[in-house]
Design a protein around this motif. Structure first.
Motif, PDB file in Angstrom:
ATOM      1  N   LEU A 173       0.828  -1.204   0.000  1.00  0.00           N
ATOM      2  CA  LEU A 173       0.000   0.000   0.000  1.00  0.00           C
ATOM      3  C   LEU A 173       0.865   1.258   0.000  1.00  0.00           C
ATOM      4  O   LEU A 173       0.621   2.194  -0.774  1.00  0.00           O
ATOM      5  N   LEU A 174       1.890   1.277   0.844  1.00  0.00           N
ATOM      6  CA  LEU A 174       2.702   2.477   0.985  1.00  0.00           C
ATOM      7  C   LEU A 174       3.660   2.676  -0.175  1.00  0.00           C
ATOM      8  O   LEU A 174       4.221   3.769  -0.330  1.00  0.00           O
ATOM      9  N   LYS A 175       3.850   1.663  -1.002  1.00  0.00           N
ATOM     10  CA  LYS A 175       4.657   1.855  -2.208  1.00  0.00           C
ATOM     11  C   LYS A 175       3.973   2.834  -3.148  1.00  0.00           C
ATOM     12  O   LYS A 175       4.628   3.497  -3.952  1.00  0.00           O
ATOM     13  N   GLY A 176       2.656   2.942  -3.042  1.00  0.00           N
ATOM     14  CA  GLY A 176       1.926   3.930  -3.824  1.00  0.00           C
ATOM     15  C   GLY A 176       1.624   3.486  -5.238  1.00  0.00           C
ATOM     16  O   GLY A 176       1.933   2.368  -5.652  1.00  0.00           O
ATOM     17  N   ASP A 225       1.766   3.570  -9.416  1.00  0.00           N
ATOM     18  CA  ASP A 225       2.824   3.716 -10.409  1.00  0.00           C
ATOM     19  C   ASP A 225       2.701   5.025 -11.186  1.00  0.00           C
ATOM     20  O   ASP A 225       3.611   5.425 -11.892  1.00  0.00           O
ATOM     21  N   GLY A 226       1.539   5.685 -11.089  1.00  0.00           N
ATOM     22  CA  GLY A 226       1.324   6.926 -11.829  1.00  0.00           C
ATOM     23  C   GLY A 226       1.983   8.113 -11.146  1.00  0.00           C
ATOM     24  O   GLY A 226       2.001   8.206  -9.919  1.00  0.00           O
ATOM     25  N   PRO A 227       2.529   9.067 -11.907  1.00  0.00           N
ATOM     26  CA  PRO A 227       3.238  10.205 -11.308  1.00  0.00           C
ATOM     27  C   PRO A 227       2.323  11.160 -10.557  1.00  0.00           C
ATOM     28  O   PRO A 227       2.759  11.831  -9.623  1.00  0.00           O
ATOM     29  N   ASP A 228       1.051  11.238 -10.945  1.00  0.00           N
ATOM     30  CA  ASP A 228       0.140  12.188 -10.301  1.00  0.00           C
ATOM     31  C   ASP A 228      -0.022  11.897  -8.817  1.00  0.00           C
ATOM     32  O   ASP A 228      -0.138  12.822  -8.002  1.00  0.00           O
ATOM     33  N   PHE A 229      -0.069  10.622  -8.458  1.00  0.00           N
ATOM     34  CA  PHE A 229      -0.290  10.261  -7.059  1.00  0.00           C
ATOM     35  C   PHE A 229       0.987  10.314  -6.229  1.00  0.00           C
ATOM     36  O   PHE A 229       0.944  10.153  -5.018  1.00  0.00           O
ATOM     37  N   ALA A 230       2.146  10.508  -6.892  1.00  0.00           N
ATOM     38  CA  ALA A 230       3.407  10.643  -6.177  1.00  0.00           C
ATOM     39  C   ALA A 230       3.691  12.102  -5.825  1.00  0.00           C
ATOM     40  O   ALA A 230       4.684  12.403  -5.161  1.00  0.00           O
ATOM     41  N   LEU A 231       2.831  13.026  -6.236  1.00  0.00           N
ATOM     42  CA  LEU A 231       3.025  14.448  -5.968  1.00  0.00           C
ATOM     43  C   LEU A 231       3.057  14.705  -4.460  1.00  0.00           C
ATOM     44  O   LEU A 231       2.141  14.311  -3.740  1.00  0.00           O
ATOM     45  N   PRO A 232       4.103  15.353  -3.943  1.00  0.00           N
ATOM     46  CA  PRO A 232       4.165  15.602  -2.497  1.00  0.00           C
ATOM     47  C   PRO A 232       3.170  16.679  -2.077  1.00  0.00           C
ATOM     48  O   PRO A 232       2.994  17.688  -2.757  1.00  0.00           O
ATOM     49  N   VAL A 233       2.514  16.454  -0.960  1.00  0.00           N
ATOM     50  CA  VAL A 233       1.528  17.387  -0.417  1.00  0.00           C
ATOM     51  C   VAL A 233       1.878  17.641   1.043  1.00  0.00           C
ATOM     52  O   VAL A 233       2.141  16.707   1.799  1.00  0.00           O
ATOM     53  N   THR A 234       1.887  18.922   1.434  1.00  0.00           N
ATOM     54  CA  THR A 234       2.192  19.292   2.816  1.00  0.00           C
ATOM     55  C   THR A 234       0.903  19.668   3.535  1.00  0.00           C
ATOM     56  O   THR A 234       0.157  20.551   3.078  1.00  0.00           O
ATOM     57  N   ALA A 235       0.633  18.984   4.646  1.00  0.00           N
ATOM     58  CA  ALA A 235      -0.560  19.255   5.443  1.00  0.00           C
ATOM     59  C   ALA A 235      -0.295  18.786   6.868  1.00  0.00           C
ATOM     60  O   ALA A 235       0.434  17.807   7.081  1.00  0.00           O
ATOM     61  N   PHE A 236      -0.894  19.466   7.838  1.00  0.00           N
ATOM     62  CA  PHE A 236      -0.745  19.096   9.249  1.00  0.00           C
ATOM     63  C   PHE A 236       0.725  18.999   9.660  1.00  0.00           C
ATOM     64  O   PHE A 236       1.104  18.172  10.483  1.00  0.00           O
ATOM     65  N   GLY A 237       1.570  19.846   9.042  1.00  0.00           N
ATOM     66  CA  GLY A 237       2.984  19.852   9.391  1.00  0.00           C
ATOM     67  C   GLY A 237       3.778  18.699   8.817  1.00  0.00           C
ATOM     68  O   GLY A 237       4.930  18.492   9.198  1.00  0.00           O
ATOM     69  N   GLU A 238       3.187  17.904   7.894  1.00  0.00           N
ATOM     70  CA  GLU A 238       3.877  16.758   7.288  1.00  0.00           C
ATOM     71  C   GLU A 238       3.894  16.918   5.773  1.00  0.00           C
ATOM     72  O   GLU A 238       2.992  17.527   5.193  1.00  0.00           O
ATOM     73  N   THR A 239       4.894  16.350   5.146  1.00  0.00           N
ATOM     74  CA  THR A 239       4.956  16.293   3.686  1.00  0.00           C
ATOM     75  C   THR A 239       5.115  14.842   3.265  1.00  0.00           C
ATOM     76  O   THR A 239       6.068  14.172   3.685  1.00  0.00           O
ATOM     77  N   LYS A 240       4.185  14.359   2.471  1.00  0.00           N
ATOM     78  CA  LYS A 240       4.277  12.990   1.961  1.00  0.00           C
ATOM     79  C   LYS A 240       3.510  12.889   0.651  1.00  0.00           C
ATOM     80  O   LYS A 240       2.700  13.777   0.329  1.00  0.00           O
ATOM     81  N   PRO A 241       3.725  11.814  -0.135  1.00  0.00           N
ATOM     82  CA  PRO A 241       3.044  11.697  -1.430  1.00  0.00           C
ATOM     83  C   PRO A 241       1.528  11.667  -1.279  1.00  0.00           C
ATOM     84  O   PRO A 241       0.995  11.234  -0.255  1.00  0.00           O
ATOM     85  N   MET A 242       0.859  12.098  -2.317  1.00  0.00           N
ATOM     86  CA  MET A 242      -0.596  12.149  -2.291  1.00  0.00           C
ATOM     87  C   MET A 242      -1.209  10.778  -2.027  1.00  0.00           C
ATOM     88  O   MET A 242      -2.217  10.655  -1.329  1.00  0.00           O
ATOM     89  N   SER A 243      -0.608   9.718  -2.573  1.00  0.00           N
ATOM     90  CA  SER A 243      -1.156   8.376  -2.371  1.00  0.00           C
ATOM     91  C   SER A 243      -1.126   7.988  -0.893  1.00  0.00           C
ATOM     92  O   SER A 243      -2.009   7.273  -0.415  1.00  0.00           O
ATOM     93  N   ARG A 244      -0.143   8.473  -0.144  1.00  0.00           N
ATOM     94  CA  ARG A 244      -0.080   8.165   1.293  1.00  0.00           C
ATOM     95  C   ARG A 244      -1.088   8.992   2.080  1.00  0.00           C
ATOM     96  O   ARG A 244      -1.625   8.527   3.078  1.00  0.00           O
ATOM     97  N   TRP A 245      -1.335  10.223   1.634  1.00  0.00           N
ATOM     98  CA  TRP A 245      -2.387  11.001   2.292  1.00  0.00           C
ATOM     99  C   TRP A 245      -3.744  10.342   2.102  1.00  0.00           C
ATOM    100  O   TRP A 245      -4.598  10.389   2.985  1.00  0.00           O
ATOM    101  N   ALA A 246      -3.958   9.694   0.964  1.00  0.00           N
ATOM    102  CA  ALA A 246      -5.253   9.068   0.685  1.00  0.00           C
ATOM    103  C   ALA A 246      -5.543   7.903   1.619  1.00  0.00           C
ATOM    104  O   ALA A 246      -6.712   7.569   1.848  1.00  0.00           O
ATOM    105  N   VAL A 247      -4.510   7.267   2.168  1.00  0.00           N
ATOM    106  CA  VAL A 247      -4.722   6.150   3.089  1.00  0.00           C
ATOM    107  C   VAL A 247      -4.456   6.561   4.539  1.00  0.00           C
ATOM    108  O   VAL A 247      -4.449   5.724   5.436  1.00  0.00           O
ATOM    109  N   ASP A 248      -4.239   7.839   4.762  1.00  0.00           N
ATOM    110  CA  ASP A 248      -4.084   8.363   6.112  1.00  0.00           C
ATOM    111  C   ASP A 248      -5.419   8.257   6.850  1.00  0.00           C
ATOM    112  O   ASP A 248      -6.477   8.415   6.250  1.00  0.00           O
TER     113      ASP A 248
END
Length: 303
Positions: free
Chosen positions: A119-122, A124-147
């Protein structure tokens, strides 16, 4: 030559599909356990419990040859997984994370990965690997979706970020209209959070009715339940029965949840009906008897 032209592996309509089957992996000598032999020979090997076609498909999906040859046919990976307190089916996680279902499945089978790693590998598409900063954290969009704080799927999150939403709001706000209701994505209402199938069991409202009201009227789950006459406070003091009946048998207080015409020309209604304790008959009454919630019944030959 004719056999080669008509074999399934060479038909144009069954060309290998990207990210799923690679039939070249099932061609030629297959090496396993220090031996190399043809697919048909491995299918006849005493260690192989599945048919030749099943073995061929496993190899084309990317299974390691030893696993493809020896795994029992019913030895499938778990199709329901829990991550950080949220339990979804594998298809539900695929929608939530933006990872293709067969990519997740292959990571668990051929790749031998744990579910968390898959799941955390995310995606394969580049759009979901885009880093997003929220709540003081920065991680890929795919990881925010499973937060655990995510109230929407990866696809919705990507669309919101592209539209300029603030990241915290984009992550946490649940959509009013879900295009794939019932996939396992949880819904929040009345302080509870669970899948739509669980809400249907909890409220005794058919899941199809919930999907229709939420999708057709663009309502979140809690508003849809209110519109259907359900709330935890109302349920506490009232017992309801879920019944199907023709329109002619409706009573005052019935709430129509769904209409079906599959069983005949006359529509059949799904109704929530309050169950009230039977009342003792009146001792003195000159009027004709009244059925519960209905009109007076004529005495001519009827009881």
């Amino acid at each position: 030559m004719l056999a080669d032209e008509t074999s399934p592996s060479t038909r144009p309509c069954e060309a290998p599909r990207p990210d799923r089957y690679n039939w070249e992996l099932a061609r030629g000598p297959i090496t396993a356990f220090g031996e190399s032999k043809a697919l048909s020979a491995w299918a006849k090997d005493p260690r192989c419990p599945v048919s030749r076609e099943a073995l061929r498909t496993r190899l084309a999906l990317g299974w390691l040859p030893e696993d493809a040859i020896t795994r029992e046919r019913h030895d499938k990976p778990t199709l329901e997984h829990t991550y950080q307190g949220r339990t979804l089916t594998l298809r539900g996680w695929a929608e939530q994370s933006g990872i293709k279902y067969h990519t997740l499945y292959r990571r668990l089978t051929a790749g031998g990965m744990t579910f968390e790693d898959a799941l955390l590998k995310g995606s394969d598409g580049p759009d979901f690997a885009l880093p997003v900063t929220a709540f003081g954290e920065t991680k890929p969009m795919s990881r925010w979706a499973v937060d655990p704080r995510a109230g929407c799927t990866a696809t919705t999150l990507r669309r919101r970020i592209a539209a300029g939403w603030e990241p915290e709001q984009a992550i946490t706000e649940e959509p009013h209209n879900r295009s794939m209701l019932g996939s396992g994505v949880p819904h929040r209402a009345f302080g509870l959070r669970m899948g739509l199938e669980d809400w249907a069991r909890h409220t005794q409202i058919p899941v199809g009715t919930l999907r229709h009201v939420m999708g057709h009227h663009d309502l979140p789950l809690e508003s849809s339940l209110h519109a259907l006459g359900w709330s935890p406070h109302a349920e506490a003091g009232t017992v309801h029965d879920l019944i199907s009946l023709p329109a002619a048998q409706l009573r005052p207080g019935d709430r129509v949840l769904g209409i079906s015409t599959e069983d005949g020309p006359e529509p059949v209604l799904t109704v929530r009906r309050p169950l009230t304790p039977p009342q003792p008959p009146a001792r003195t009454s000159a009027a004709a008897p009244h059925p519960p919630g209905g009109h007076p019944v004529a005495r001519r030959g009827r009881h």
